[in-house]
Write an enzyme that holds these catalytic residues in place. Structure first.
Site, PDB file in Angstrom:
ATOM      1  CG  LEU A 118     -11.234  79.797  37.155  1.00 26.11           C
ATOM      2  CD1 LEU A 118     -10.421  79.107  38.245  1.00 26.11           C
ATOM      3  CD2 LEU A 118     -12.701  79.874  37.562  1.00 26.11           C
ATOM      4  CG  ASP A 119     -12.876  86.875  36.445  1.00 28.34           C
ATOM      5  OD1 ASP A 119     -12.921  86.759  35.206  1.00 28.34           O
ATOM      6  OD2 ASP A 119     -13.859  87.162  37.141  1.00 28.34           O
ATOM      7  CE  LYS A 120      -3.242  89.772  38.159  1.00 28.48           C
ATOM      8  NZ  LYS A 120      -2.734  91.160  37.990  1.00 28.48           N
TER       9      LYS A 120
END
Length: 313
Positions: free
Chosen positions: A131-133
């Site tokens: 997942l993106d940050k």
């Protein structure tokens, strides 16, 4: 480790048969062991494409060397599910998944290595999708090589179902599907873009709730490209609220009150949450299904949008 090649192995390549006999290891790792002479057939080293007869004795010397060089760190994890083969984590926004340039510490991978040091021998400390940050929500982690190989194969076969909640600028009339190939942006290496010749990508979305100038969507992926939902929704004209790369700036409905204005201005990440994860357990075969409530900032944004819509009626 020892095994006997089955009769149906006759005529097949050694590397193909080895992958079937030892499915807990990835094909790339098995190929490396064959080249290193650690996989033998009737006591002899053979080439990967050696034709099998069936019934041969297979010997595999397994070396479980470290696959990651990140340092363990005592970072709190919200564990939704735990067993001997896998973990399901509810990741908070702001937590980087993999160490990289500028993020060598303080990542999910560092936290996992502290939680379970044996994850050092699993590629990427067991993380099979990311997942993106600043995206929150659910992801699965393999705790051993067998589970990792199975989950990677399931992900490639689109057998891991993921559902996201997203708050977007603009109000779609109805849901739909976005089928647009994605590739690296030609000018900005941090971004992705819809480009001819890119990797195929398809996103399904449904409108759950409409507000005056925003909407809550349910998004589901057929593919799992980097930034897929963020790029696709921006491409469709409905960028995610707060998205620093694709968001297109602040959007306030006419006559917005102080609470909504303050909440929207203060929301500095993409409004995206991985709320649902479903897949078959790689060892037991049991169907596992998990749901995670969105974090407080996401919920507060929804409350502010709902209150604004009610006040305008």
């Amino acid at each position: 480790m020892h095994a006997v090649a089955p009769p149906e192995a006759a005529g097949r390549r050694f590397d193909q048969v080895l992958a079937g006999l030892f499915p807990e290891y990835s094909r790339s790792r098995l190929a490396a062991w064959i080249k290193a002479g650690k996989a033998k057939l009737d006591g002899a080293v053979v080439a990967p494409r050696h034709a099998m007869r069936g019934g041969e004795q297979v010997e595999l010397i397994v070396t479980e060397e470290a696959q990651v060089d990140a340092a363990p760190e005592p970072i709190a994890l919200k564990i939704v599910h735990e067993d001997a083969d896998l973990l399901v984590i509810d990741k908070p926004p702001g937590l980087v998944v993999h160490p990289g340039a500028g993020n060598r510490a303080g990542t999910l991978q560092n936290a996992l290595l502290h939680f379970d040091p044996q994850l050092a021998i699993v590629p990427r400390a067991g993380i099979v999708h990311r997942l993106d940050k600043d995206t929150s929500g659910l992801l699965v982690v393999a705790r051993n090589l067998r589970a990792h190989a199975a989950l990677v194969a399931m992900l490639a076969a689109r057998e891991i179902h993921r559902r996201y909640a997203a708050i977007v600028n603009g109000v779609p009339v109805a849901g739909g599907a976005i089928d647009a190939p994605l590739a690296r942006h030609p000018q900005d290496r941090l971004r992705r873009a819809v480009r001819d010749g890119g990797k195929p990508a398809r996103t399904h979305y449904r409108v759950r709730e409409k507000f005056r100038a925003h909407a809550l969507l349910q998004c589901e992926l057929e593919s799992g490209r980097t930034h897929q939902i963020r790029v696709h929704m921006a491409h469709a004209g409905y960028p995610l609220v707060g998205d620093p790369l694709y968001g297109g700036g602040l959007k306030l409905p006419r006559g917005a009150g102080a609470r909504l204005s303050e909440t929207l201005r203060g929301f500095k990440r993409q409004a995206l949450h991985a709320e649902h994860l479903e897949f078959m357990h790689p060892v037991s075969g049991e169907t596992l299904s998990f749901d995670a409530k969105p974090p407080e900032d996401f919920s507060e944004l929804l409350r502010a949008l709902r209150n604004d819509a009610e006040a305008a009626q």
